[in-house]
Scaffold this motif. Structure first.
Motif, mmCIF file in Angstrom:
data_model
loop_
_atom_site.group_PDB
_atom_site.id
_atom_site.type_symbol
_atom_site.label_atom_id
_atom_site.label_comp_id
_atom_site.label_asym_id
_atom_site.label_seq_id
_atom_site.Cartn_x
_atom_site.Cartn_y
_atom_site.Cartn_z
ATOM 1 N N GLY A 278 -1.857 -2.557 -3.840
ATOM 2 C CA GLY A 278 -1.497 -3.518 -4.826
ATOM 3 C C GLY A 278 -0.103 -4.124 -5.091
ATOM 4 O O GLY A 278 -0.162 -4.225 -4.239
ATOM 5 N N PRO A 279 0.244 -4.808 -6.208
ATOM 6 C CA PRO A 279 2.074 -5.212 -6.381
ATOM 7 C C PRO A 279 2.339 -4.332 -5.673
ATOM 8 O O PRO A 279 2.736 -3.617 -6.697
ATOM 9 N N ARG A 280 4.025 -4.916 -5.208
ATOM 10 C CA ARG A 280 4.491 -2.962 -4.579
ATOM 11 C C ARG A 280 5.742 -3.351 -6.473
ATOM 12 O O ARG A 280 5.746 -1.680 -6.283
ATOM 13 N N ASP A 281 5.195 -3.959 -7.076
ATOM 14 C CA ASP A 281 5.808 -3.743 -8.687
ATOM 15 C C ASP A 281 4.491 -2.387 -9.575
ATOM 16 O O ASP A 281 5.751 -1.680 -10.243
ATOM 17 N N THR A 282 4.274 -3.012 -8.864
ATOM 18 C CA THR A 282 3.056 -2.029 -9.855
ATOM 19 C C THR A 282 3.343 -0.750 -9.042
ATOM 20 O O THR A 282 2.419 0.045 -10.298
ATOM 21 N N LEU A 283 2.802 -0.613 -7.686
ATOM 22 C CA LEU A 283 3.171 0.800 -7.246
ATOM 23 C C LEU A 283 3.989 1.379 -7.720
ATOM 24 O O LEU A 283 4.551 2.734 -7.771
ATOM 25 N N GLU A 284 4.918 0.910 -7.851
ATOM 26 C CA GLU A 284 6.677 1.524 -7.955
ATOM 27 C C GLU A 284 6.356 1.865 -9.075
ATOM 28 O O GLU A 284 6.947 3.436 -10.033
ATOM 29 N N MET B 93 1.571 -1.104 -0.104
ATOM 30 C CA MET B 93 0.350 0.272 0.193
ATOM 31 C C MET B 93 0.374 1.166 -0.203
ATOM 32 O O MET B 93 1.822 1.541 1.173
ATOM 33 N N ILE B 94 0.325 2.233 -0.872
ATOM 34 C CA ILE B 94 1.033 3.205 -0.486
ATOM 35 C C ILE B 94 0.414 4.591 -0.182
ATOM 36 O O ILE B 94 -1.334 4.474 -0.414
ATOM 37 N N TYR C 44 5.359 3.828 2.404
ATOM 38 C CA TYR C 44 4.927 2.469 1.664
ATOM 39 C C TYR C 44 4.526 1.969 2.364
ATOM 40 O O TYR C 44 5.571 1.052 3.875
ATOM 41 N N LYS C 45 3.557 0.208 2.152
ATOM 42 C CA LYS C 45 3.957 -0.241 3.105
ATOM 43 C C LYS C 45 3.416 -2.332 2.972
ATOM 44 O O LYS C 45 2.934 -2.005 2.251
ATOM 45 N N HIS C 46 3.717 -3.175 3.494
ATOM 46 C CA HIS C 46 3.816 -4.038 3.219
ATOM 47 C C HIS C 46 2.604 -5.113 3.829
ATOM 48 O O HIS C 46 2.368 -4.299 4.953
#
Length: 147
Positions: free
Chosen positions: A91-97, A14-15, A114-116
């Protein structure tokens, strides 16, 4: 009668992007851009949908500050356009990045956190014991509930 269900979890993130409600997204430069602008938080949520993220919501705050600014609070008669708000995306971390890189021009100098997280999905009901299964997520479509 109690029916047990299966429980699966997938790693996601999450961002939170902090901004002021008065900030605008301008599609065009000059007077045309000023007349056709919309709030930045609305534009970010719409773009998150286009990017395939699982969730995107805008949250207004009641009291606070962001990015070392002054503490803000609501005004008596009208809303305070300086009061911090945030857009939360999941969403998935790579998509958020990728989202942050692709929209860097409007996200520059914003506080972004960002939070896992884990996405849990309950399914089944076959009468067996609850089972927790962890999986990695590469595609945001994997997080959608089955139709």
């Amino acid at each position: 009668m109690h029916t047990a269900h299966d429980l699966t979890s997938k790693e996601i993130g999450m961002i939170r992007i902090y901004m002021k409600p008065r900030e605008k997204y301008r599609r065009h430069a000059g007077i045309r851009g000023a007349l056709s602008s919309r709030p930045l938080f609305r534009e970010l949520v719409l773009r998150a949908k286009q990017a395939g993220l699982v969730n995107a919501t805008a949250h207004h705050t009641h009291f606070g500050f962001s990015n070392h600014g002054a503490v803000q609070e609501p005004m008596a008669e009208i809303s305070n356009p300086e009061l911090t708000m945030c857009v939360e995306m999941i969403g998935p971390r790579d998509t958020l990045e990728r989202f942050c890189r692709d929209h860097g021009a409007v996200l520059e100098n914003k506080v972004i956190v960002y939070k896992h997280l884990e996405h849990w999905q309950v399914s089944g009901g076959a009468g067996g014991a609850v089972r927790l299964q962890e999986e990695a997520v590469a595609n945001p479509g994997e997080l959608l509930a089955p139709q």
